[in-house]
Structure formats: C-alpha cells, structure tokens
Design a protein around this motif. Structure first.
Motif, PDB file in Angstrom:
ATOM      1  N   ARG A 408       0.825  -1.218   0.000  1.00 37.83           N
ATOM      2  CA  ARG A 408       0.000   0.000   0.000  1.00 37.83           C
ATOM      3  C   ARG A 408       0.855   1.262   0.000  1.00 37.83           C
ATOM      4  N   LEU A 413      -6.279   8.880  -6.891  1.00 38.22           N
ATOM      5  CA  LEU A 413      -7.223   8.134  -7.717  1.00 38.22           C
ATOM      6  C   LEU A 413      -7.648   8.945  -8.940  1.00 38.22           C
ATOM      7  N   ALA A 445      -3.581   2.270  -1.044  1.00 37.83           N
ATOM      8  CA  ALA A 445      -3.822   0.997  -1.722  1.00 37.83           C
ATOM      9  C   ALA A 445      -2.566   0.552  -2.471  1.00 37.83           C
ATOM     10  N   VAL A 450      -4.675  -1.331  -8.018  1.00 35.17           N
ATOM     11  CA  VAL A 450      -5.718  -0.312  -8.155  1.00 35.17           C
ATOM     12  C   VAL A 450      -5.660   0.329  -9.537  1.00 35.17           C
ATOM     13  N   THR A 451      -4.461   0.460 -10.083  1.00 36.06           N
ATOM     14  CA  THR A 451      -4.354   0.984 -11.450  1.00 36.06           C
ATOM     15  C   THR A 451      -5.086   0.072 -12.434  1.00 36.06           C
ATOM     16  N   VAL A 454      -8.951   0.596 -11.826  1.00 33.40           N
ATOM     17  CA  VAL A 454      -9.441   1.875 -12.339  1.00 33.40           C
ATOM     18  C   VAL A 454      -9.420   1.877 -13.864  1.00 33.40           C
ATOM     19  N   ILE A 531     -10.689  -5.313  -5.517  1.00 30.93           N
ATOM     20  CA  ILE A 531     -11.344  -4.542  -4.450  1.00 30.93           C
ATOM     21  C   ILE A 531     -11.498  -5.397  -3.191  1.00 30.93           C
ATOM     22  N   HIS A 534      -8.481  -5.703  -1.118  1.00 29.88           N
ATOM     23  CA  HIS A 534      -8.252  -4.504  -0.311  1.00 29.88           C
ATOM     24  C   HIS A 534      -9.266  -4.379   0.833  1.00 29.88           C
ATOM     25  N   LEU A 554     -12.803   0.873  -0.074  1.00 31.34           N
ATOM     26  CA  LEU A 554     -11.480   0.319   0.197  1.00 31.34           C
ATOM     27  C   LEU A 554     -11.235   0.384   1.699  1.00 31.34           C
TER      28      LEU A 554
END
Length: 557
Positions: A408, A413, A445, A450-451, A454, A531, A534, A554
C-alpha cells in the motif's frame, strides 16, 4: 357596602395558611385562652381568632359569638389583613365601608371593631385576633399594644405546633426508612456487612451469615473482615495499590483503601468460610460518613460468584479449544487454497504449449486446405484456442492475485482516471467526451492493482458511451451511511438491466443487453477481486439506456 379587597399576594398568603393544617379543627383551650384574654384586656363582649380562607373567614376560637364562620367579602377581618397594624373601627354606623354590613344592621349589631393581623414569618397576614362590641368606643394605646402582642403569641403557638408536627412526621419517615432499610438488609440476596474504619464487623444480614458460614454472634464485634480474606490476595492487591499510589500499602489496608479515598470499588475476592472451605465473591465496598464528613466505617455487599466463575472458566476453555480448532481449520484451508492456486497455475502453464502447437498447425493447415468448409473448421479451431487462451490467462491472473501481498502507498485516484482517459483519447481522438474528476481523491492501496481496477472501470465506461453524441464519465466519492468513503465511476452509456447484476462480476459472463460492446473475459471479475483483496466492496446500479454507476469501497488497513 364595600367588599373586602383581595390582597395581591393572596395565593402565597393562602399557602402560608394551609401549611398549618388548622382550618376546621376542633376548639382548643390554648387558643381560647388568647381570645378570652383579648376580650378582657380590651373590655369587649365579643372576640374571635379568625383565619381568612379563600372565600370565607373561619373562627378557630369564639367568645360571645355563636357563628363558626362567615363570608370573607363582607367581613371586617377581610379589611384588617390588608395592613400590619391593628385595624380599628370606633363606630361602624359612621363608616361608609361598613354601615350597611349585615352584622352592623342586624345581629350582633356591631359598632366597635379592632383586629390585630396574624402575620407569619414570611410576612403573610393569614387572619386576625379581633375584639368587637355593640357599643362605639376606641382602644387605648396600651390595649392596642397588648392586642398586637397576643396576635404574635398566637402565631408563635401555631409555628410551634407546625414544628412539632413536622418533627413527628420526620421521625415517622425516619422510622419508616429504617424499617425499610432493615427489611432490605435482612432480605437482600447479597451478603451485607458493615464495619468500623479499622474493619471490625458491626452488623451482618442473614445472607452474609450464609455466605461465610458464621452466625451474626460469631461475627459482630468479634471478627475483623480481614480474617475472611486470603493472605495472598491481600498481598497482591497491596502491591497493585502501592504501584498506583507510589507509596507502600500494607496488605491489611488494601480492602478499604480505594473506598476510603471515595473511589467506588467492586472487586473479586475469595472469602474463608467457617470450616476451612472458601467461596468466590464479588464485593462492592462503600464508605460511611457522619454529617461532618468524618469516616465512620464501611458497608460491603458480597455476592457468591462461585458458579459464575466456573461457567466463565468453562467458557474460556471452550473459547481456547475453539480458537485452536479455528487455527487448525484455517491452516488446512490455507493449504488447500495454496494447492488450488498451484493447480490453477500448473493447468494454465501446462495448457500453453499444446495451445501454441494447435494454433501453429492451424495456421499451416489454413494454407493447405482449399475447401471453404475446411476453412470454416479451421476458423472454429482458432476461435476455440483463443477462448482457452483467455481462460488460461484468467487462471494465471487469479492464481497470482491470490498469492500477492499488498504493497500500500498513497495514490491519487483522480490522476489514475485522467491517465487512462488520456490513453484512450489518443487511440480515438474523434470521440466527443466530457470527463469530470473530483479533486483530492487520495486513497491508500496497492498501486499496481488499483491501477488495473481503475483502468478497467474507465475502459468499461469508455466502451459503453461509444454510441453517444457526447459521452460523460464522472469519477468521484460520497460518504456512506456508516461514514465510510464510497468511490464511484459513472457514465451516460447504454446501461444494463439490473436483473443481470448477479452475473456482471463473474468471469467469462456477458449480459445480453451489453453483448455488442462487452468482450468475453475477466475485466469486471478482476476488479471485484482486486477490491475484495483490499477489504472493500464493489457493486453497480443502472437502467437500460440510462447509464451506469460502479461503486467501490477500500479498507484503510
């Protein structure tokens, strides 16, 4: 005829009168003596001790007068209570206020009247001590002073009786409370004992006798409460208090020290019972003080918690056993999960080589097969190989994701969303698109995962707004009902029917209304697992041809 005015403080005056509880009481010699003495001093044939009620005047004592009460509004006394000095009328027939009063024109044909107000400590005039006669006259200054002195003595007599009555009531209440307390003391399920400041037992209830096995005679003034305690528990408590107070505390003082400092204490102890056995008790200790705040002793309430401790120990044993079983089961599940991951990885890896071979031979055969039917077969083979490749890639991805440890960091974001939109717009610069990204969308995160999530959500919105004259993609956050931050990606695309929501995040599934734009793969399934890894949730809301919104949370851990 002039009616007697009502004083402005009449409610307070009546309250003062009623506290004496004297109205409509029987005649009493003490008050008759005051009335008789007033008549003799003033040389009058009639005298009254009058108490002025709300609508009447009532006569506590009467000399030479038969009526027991009269109307307040047509009374001499109603006027007399308006002042604080003797109210005197030498000849009522010559006074415009009274000349036509019934007591003047008829029996007893009053001509002379003098009334001294009965004034309480609070300043209210509750009645009069009055004298009157059928012949006109006036009082001397000595007679007026005497009448005023008698009126003060009447009030003192009434105050004394009030004080005595209240004292009796207080004593009755005290006796009632003591009886009630004794009843509670004797019938309490808890063992109750009182001690001197030094710990000598001064009283016990039957429950305390039963608790320790000693009779009241063996305990009261015979034993110190310390003798019921185990030495090792007193020593342990003394050490605890010594550390807290930063001074030495003797074991014998550890029982009452907290309570003596007005710190409420409820503590588990072990009492020695008569005969050598012991009992586990929960003891509440409170100090007793006299009116000057001086410590006079302590009161203890003790409950037998032997069974409760047994149950607690059994619960602890069961919890320990449950934790051990959970640990074993968790370890077993982790081993099985690792085995499944390894199996998934092995299957995906081992499928690679034969798929490459099949694909290669298919391409070679395509140049050698002339018939259209044979070409169609080869195309189906190639399509099948592609599908298996997609599934093999998914198996590899999910296996690696399960084994991956999160790293993390703080992530913007909004910047991730803008970067993905920029990449897509470079590929299709003719697309008309409005992008709304809320500023300061900071999250904690794993950057790589997460990349990926998204990018997939933005790409999903990009695809389904392709048919709009102007697409809109919005990225932002809201605060949920539980106070958690909820992030969202919203678009004005084709949307979908919520009846298919259960298949939306499953791998290799397509919603019928989205087939034109949706590929058969693991995009949203991958987002859901990222998700979840996390500690968050992923869900969606939509209506056909009315866009869609994907929400996720999250965990901050």
């Amino acid at each position: 005829m002039t009616p007697a005015p009502t004083p402005s403080n009449d409610d307070e005056r009546l309250a003062d009168l009623y506290q004496y509880e004297i109205l409509d009481s029987e005649a009493e010699a003490e008050f008759d003596d005051f009335t008789r003495l007033a008549a003799q001093i003033c040389g009058s044939s009639m005298a009254l001790l009058t108490l002025v009620d709300k609508d009447r005047q009532w006569y506590k004592s009467r000399i030479g007068f038969e009526a027991k009460e009269g109307a307040r509004d047509i009374s001499f006394c109603g006027h007399a209570i308006l002042g604080r000095e003797v109210f005197e009328i030498p000849d009522a027939t010559n006074d415009e206020r009274f000349f036509d009063y019934p007591a003047v024109t008829g029996d007893p044909h009053i001509r002379f009247y003098a009334g001294a107000p009965l004034v309480t400590k609070s300043g209210s005039a509750i009645g009069t001590l009055c004298v009157f006669d059928s012949q006109p006259k006036t009082l001397t200054s000595e007679q007026i002073e005497a009448l005023e002195a008698l009126s003060r003595q009447v009030i003192r007599q009434m105050d004394l009786r009030l004080l005595v009555r209240r004292e009796k009531e207080s004593n009755r209440e005290l006796v009632r409370q003591r009886n009630f307390q004794k009843l509670l003391f004797d019938s309490s399920m808890a063992g109750v004992a009182s001690t001197t400041p030094a710990g000598l037992i001064t009283s016990v209830n039957p429950a305390f006798e039963h608790l320790v096995g000693y009779s009241a005679a063996e305990l009261i003034q015979q034993r110190n409460i310390r003798l019921l305690h185990l030495d090792e528990e007193l020593q342990t408590r003394a050490e605890e208090l010594s550390a807290q107070l930063e001074r030495a505390v003797e074991p014998g003082d550890s029982i009452f020290l907290s309570s003596a400092m007005d710190v409420p204490e409820m503590r588990d102890w072990t009492y020695r019972r008569k005969g050598g056995s012991s009992v586990s008790v929960l003891v509440s200790t409170s100090p007793l003080h006299d009116r000057n705040g001086v410590l006079t002793g302590f009161v203890l309430m003790a409950w037998d918690i032997t069974e409760r401790k047994k149950v607690h120990e059994e619960i602890e044993r069961l919890n320990a056993d449950l934790e051990r079983r959970v640990d074993l089961r968790t370890a077993e599940l982790e081993r099985k999960s690792e085995d499944l991951q390894l199996l998934s990885y092995s299957l995906a890896h081992d499928l690679r080589q034969p798929l490459i071979a099949i694909s290669g031979y298919g391409h070679r055969l395509k140049n050698e097969v002339a018939s259209s039917q044979g070409q169609r077969y080869l195309e189906r083979i190639a399509a099948g190989v592609d599908q298996v490749n997609v599934r093999a890639d998914a198996l590899l991805y999910f296996a690696n994701l399960s084994r991956r440890r999160l790293q993390r960091v703080t992530i913007d974001l909004g910047q991730l969303a803008n970067d993905q939109v920029s990449r897509l717009q470079r590929e299709q610069p003719v697309r008309q698109l409005v992008v709304l990204v809320q500023p300061n969308l900071s999250i904690w995160a794993d950057l790589q995962l997460v990349t990926e999530a998204v990018n997939e959500l933005i790409f999903n919105a990009w695809r389904f707004t392709a048919g709009r004259d102007q697409g809109i993609i919005e990225v932002g956050s809201d605060i949920g009902e539980q106070g958690e931050t909820i992030y969202f990606v919203r678009d004005n695309g084709t949307g979908f029917n919520m009846a298919y929501i259960n298949t939306l995040f499953e791998p290799f599934q397509r919603i019928e209304t989205m087939q034109e734009a949706q590929e058969q793969g693991i995009g949203l399934a991958k987002v859901k697992r990222i998700i979840a890894k996390h500690g968050g949730r992923l869900w969606a809301e939509s209506h056909p041809d009315d866009g869609a919104t994907f929400y996720f949370t999250l965990s901050g851990a």
